[in-house]
Design a protein around this motif. Structure first.
Motif, PDB file in Angstrom:
ATOM      1  N   LEU A   8      -2.508  30.167  24.805  1.00 13.66           N
ATOM      2  CA  LEU A   8      -2.681  28.778  24.390  1.00 13.66           C
ATOM      3  C   LEU A   8      -3.481  27.959  25.409  1.00 13.66           C
ATOM      4  CD1 LEU A   8       0.877  28.254  22.901  1.00 13.66           C
ATOM      5  CD2 LEU A   8      -1.286  28.289  21.602  1.00 13.66           C
ATOM      6  N   GLU A   9      -3.263  28.202  26.683  1.00 19.51           N
ATOM      7  CA  GLU A   9      -4.032  27.475  27.707  1.00 19.51           C
ATOM      8  C   GLU A   9      -5.502  27.877  27.674  1.00 19.51           C
ATOM      9  OE1 GLU A   9      -1.870  28.145  31.368  1.00 19.51           O
ATOM     10  OE2 GLU A   9      -0.511  26.460  30.953  1.00 19.51           O
ATOM     11  N   ARG A  10      -5.765  29.145  27.440  1.00 23.85           N
ATOM     12  CA  ARG A  10      -7.150  29.616  27.330  1.00 23.85           C
ATOM     13  C   ARG A  10      -7.815  28.947  26.119  1.00 23.85           C
ATOM     14  NH1 ARG A  10      -5.995  34.371  28.577  1.00 23.85           N
ATOM     15  NH2 ARG A  10      -5.465  35.179  26.536  1.00 23.85           N
ATOM     16  N   TRP A  11      -7.105  28.917  24.992  1.00 25.92           N
ATOM     17  CA  TRP A  11      -7.656  28.297  23.787  1.00 25.92           C
ATOM     18  C   TRP A  11      -7.843  26.792  23.977  1.00 25.92           C
ATOM     19  CZ3 TRP A  11      -4.647  30.753  19.075  1.00 25.92           C
ATOM     20  CH2 TRP A  11      -4.899  32.134  19.032  1.00 25.92           C
ATOM     21  N   GLN A  12      -6.890  26.167  24.667  1.00 22.90           N
ATOM     22  CA  GLN A  12      -6.987  24.732  24.918  1.00 22.90           C
ATOM     23  C   GLN A  12      -8.260  24.418  25.710  1.00 22.90           C
ATOM     24  OE1 GLN A  12      -4.080  22.929  27.618  1.00 22.90           O
ATOM     25  NE2 GLN A  12      -3.782  21.287  26.104  1.00 22.90           N
ATOM     26  N   ALA A  13      -8.644  25.318  26.589  1.00 22.93           N
ATOM     27  CA  ALA A  13      -9.855  25.144  27.389  1.00 22.93           C
ATOM     28  C   ALA A  13     -11.116  25.535  26.607  1.00 22.93           C
ATOM     29  CB  ALA A  13      -9.754  25.978  28.669  1.00 22.93           C
ATOM     30  N   ARG A  27      -2.440  21.444  17.216  1.00 25.19           N
ATOM     31  CA  ARG A  27      -1.540  22.593  17.108  1.00 25.19           C
ATOM     32  C   ARG A  27      -1.361  23.295  18.455  1.00 25.19           C
ATOM     33  NH1 ARG A  27      -3.722  24.645  11.180  1.00 25.19           N
ATOM     34  NH2 ARG A  27      -2.310  23.293  10.019  1.00 25.19           N
ATOM     35  N   ILE A  28      -2.456  23.472  19.168  1.00 26.55           N
ATOM     36  CA  ILE A  28      -2.364  24.118  20.479  1.00 26.55           C
ATOM     37  C   ILE A  28      -1.494  23.283  21.411  1.00 26.55           C
ATOM     38  CG2 ILE A  28      -3.682  24.760  22.536  1.00 26.55           C
ATOM     39  CD1 ILE A  28      -6.030  25.455  20.607  1.00 26.55           C
ATOM     40  N   GLU A  29      -1.750  21.985  21.467  1.00 24.10           N
ATOM     41  CA  GLU A  29      -0.980  21.090  22.343  1.00 24.10           C
ATOM     42  C   GLU A  29       0.497  21.077  21.949  1.00 24.10           C
ATOM     43  OE1 GLU A  29      -0.031  18.726  25.430  1.00 24.10           O
ATOM     44  OE2 GLU A  29      -1.981  19.658  25.093  1.00 24.10           O
TER      45      GLU A  29
END
Length: 187
Positions: free
Chosen positions: A141-146, A117-119
């Motif tokens: 989203l980038e913070r969550w992806q990390a 979902r994040i991607e």
């Protein structure tokens, strides 16, 4: 001079009419949203009994995937493709995903936070123009992806404010065990 007075009076009447018209529309929209929120809240309280400790919050996509015969659903169970995502879609998806990790008095549904979902949302940012809020969505989203959820409560509240939130402000971040309990609740 008389003509000028008539023009001013006519313009004033027209302006008052236009303002009244839009005021009625905004009032109807506001009361409809308020009514829908009250109805949802009443339904949730009925389902919960009257115990606040047993508040049921469901994963929103499960039922969508089960009840849809459509083949091209996005990771949230909706038919909206990335090229058609709107500002409101991003606000809804990010807000509902954050519910998995935040403490708040009220939560109405949630989406599990998944890498897919994040991607998918990050890729969608390259396909649509969302204006001034786009950088906020990308940063979250980038913070969550990390794997960084250290400010997920602030992320929630940023989106919540964009949506004009008045109920359900995040007051903290759930512990890992509280998050697991939240996700595993059964109706």
């Amino acid at each position: 001079m008389k003509i000028f007075r008539y023009i001013v009076i006519i313009l004033s009447v027209v302006l008052i009419g236009i303002m009244s018209y839009f005021g009625v529309i905004l009032y109807q929209d506001f009361t409809a949203v308020d009514s829908n929120q009250s109805q949802v809240k009443d339904e949730e309280q009925t389902e919960q009994g009257d115990s606040e400790e047993t508040q049921q919050v469901t994963e929103l996509s499960e039922e969508k995937f089960e009840n849809s015969e459509a083949e091209n659903l996005n990771p949230f169970g909706d038919s909206t493709p990335q090229q058609q995502l709107t500002d409101k879609d991003y606000q809804n998806y990010i807000h509902q995903m954050s519910h998995q990790k935040v403490e708040a008095e009220e939560k109405w549904g949630f989406y599990l936070i998944t890498d897919e979902r994040i991607e998918w949302l990050l890729q969608g940012l390259d396909k649509v123009e969302l204006g001034e809020n786009e950088s906020t969505y990308q940063a979250i989203l980038e913070r969550w992806q990390a794997g960084d959820f250290s400010q997920v409560d602030e992320d929630h509240n940023a989106i919540w404010r964009m949506q004009g939130g008045t109920i359900g402000k995040a007051t903290g971040i759930l512990s890992e065990s509280a998050e697991k309990a939240f996700i595993n609740r059964k109706e």
